[in-house]
Design a protein around this motif. Structure first.
Motif, PDB file in Angstrom:
ATOM      1  N   ALA A  99       0.833  -1.198   0.000  1.00 39.65           N
ATOM      2  CA  ALA A  99       0.000   0.000   0.000  1.00 39.65           C
ATOM      3  C   ALA A  99       0.866   1.246   0.000  1.00 39.65           C
ATOM      4  N   VAL A 102      -0.604   7.665   2.306  1.00 32.49           N
ATOM      5  CA  VAL A 102      -1.592   8.667   1.919  1.00 32.49           C
ATOM      6  C   VAL A 102      -0.886   9.902   1.352  1.00 32.49           C
ATOM      7  N   ASN A 121      -7.123  -2.203   2.972  1.00 28.48           N
ATOM      8  CA  ASN A 121      -8.025  -1.097   3.271  1.00 28.48           C
ATOM      9  C   ASN A 121      -9.371  -1.392   2.624  1.00 28.48           C
ATOM     10  N   VAL A 126      -9.266  -0.276   7.989  1.00 27.24           N
ATOM     11  CA  VAL A 126      -7.926  -0.744   7.652  1.00 27.24           C
ATOM     12  C   VAL A 126      -7.563  -1.936   8.518  1.00 27.24           C
ATOM     13  N   ASP A 220     -13.279   8.436  -5.056  1.00 24.92           N
ATOM     14  CA  ASP A 220     -12.607   7.677  -4.010  1.00 24.92           C
ATOM     15  C   ASP A 220     -13.443   6.502  -3.502  1.00 24.92           C
ATOM     16  N   SER A 222     -14.635   2.636  -3.511  1.00 27.67           N
ATOM     17  CA  SER A 222     -13.766   1.467  -3.605  1.00 27.67           C
ATOM     18  C   SER A 222     -13.871   0.797  -4.970  1.00 27.67           C
ATOM     19  N   ASN A 239      -8.139   1.245  -5.544  1.00 29.30           N
ATOM     20  CA  ASN A 239      -8.298   2.699  -5.655  1.00 29.30           C
ATOM     21  C   ASN A 239      -7.435   3.470  -4.662  1.00 29.30           C
ATOM     22  N   LYS A 240      -6.932   2.793  -3.614  1.00 28.40           N
ATOM     23  CA  LYS A 240      -6.089   3.468  -2.629  1.00 28.40           C
ATOM     24  C   LYS A 240      -4.611   3.423  -3.005  1.00 28.40           C
ATOM     25  N   SER A 242      -2.994   0.584  -3.706  1.00 30.46           N
ATOM     26  CA  SER A 242      -2.418  -0.698  -3.322  1.00 30.46           C
ATOM     27  C   SER A 242      -2.304  -1.637  -4.517  1.00 30.46           C
TER      28      SER A 242
END
Length: 261
Positions: A99, A102, A121, A126, A220, A222, A239-240, A242
């Motif tokens: 990951a 941020v 996440n 998380v 944002d 998922s 989408n994060k 990862s």
């Protein structure tokens, strides 16, 4: 390439010479494409083996590099979720996940040393999946459900946690390899999966109330994109920021195999 036969005088003759010029061009293009495809397919097993070996270690830059090499060598079909979603069906062991921090993309996080391994996440909840047995991800294409299972240590002992939700192909212009995911279930089981101790789907309702973008399809929300897929290995991006490396469980096993998503 073009076939050759012998003339009545016994000399080899290139049959493409007697073809229409357009047909000759198509034959050569097809032959070149076949050679190129053969090279890509031929190197995929070796790239898979290398990635799985690296994913089992702690060298994040090398793992990410091998991940990119495999997904670039043989990307998943562009219309995967529309043409053959059943290829995703089953239970998969999550060999590795990396990951980004941020505010950084994955490359920046890896270069700066702030990327985190074994972090899952799920819609704002998380989970650190670095302890215990490897997490399992189940995909039920018929019911359009997906779930992640992890073993966690708690003050009361080790438990098995599963977060699950609905998925569907992302709407165009998103790629046909992307699924939007709406997590709606959080369950806690005994470590062996014999008994369910807790069901707390309200956690996700609360997360969406705090962050409405998770429910209204904003950027944002998922999503999970499959970037490489073989009979044994699946690669994905979330989408994060990862990345995920998964290996199919041949026996479809795991502690929660008997509990529907």
């Amino acid at each position: 390439g073009p076939s050759a036969h012998r003339s009545s005088a016994g000399h080899p003759v290139d049959s493409s010479r007697s073809m229409h010029p357009t047909l000759t061009i198509l034959v050569h293009v097809a032959a070149a494409a076949a050679l190129s495809l053969g090279g890509i397919v031929g190197q995929s097993p070796a790239l898979e083996t290398r990635l799985l070996a690296l994913a089992a270690g702690s060298n994040l830059p090398a793992t990410v590099s091998a991940f990119r090499a495999l997904e670039e060598a043989a990307p998943a079909p562009a219309d995967l979720l529309r043409s053959s979603p059943e290829r995703l069906d089953g239970r998969w062991s999550l060999v590795a996940t990396v990951a980004a921090t941020v505010g950084e993309d994955l490359a920046e996080s890896v270069d700066s040393g702030t990327a985190r391994a074994s972090v899952v996440n799920t819609s704002g909840v998380v989970v650190d999946a670095s302890e215990g047995t490897l997490p399992v991800q189940e995909v039920d294409v018929k019911r359009r459900r997906i779930g992640n299972e992890v073993v966690l240590a708690t003050p009361l002992g080790r438990v098995l946690v599963r977060v699950a939700g609905a998925f569907e192909p992302a709407a165009p212009p998103a790629p046909g390899t992307r699924a939007t995911v709406s997590f709606d279930s959080l369950e806690v089981f005994t470590e062996g999966g014999g008994k369910r101790l807790l069901s707390a789907g309200w956690v996700f309702a609360l997360a969406r109330a705090v962050n409405p973008a998770l429910a209204n399809g904003a950027d944002d929300a998922s999503w999970l994109e499959t970037t490489y897929l073989s009979d044994k290995v699946r690669l994905g991006r979330g989408n994060k920021g990862s990345i995920f490396v998964l290996r199919r469980l041949d026996d479809g096993g795991g502690a929660l195999a008997a509990w529907p998503l």
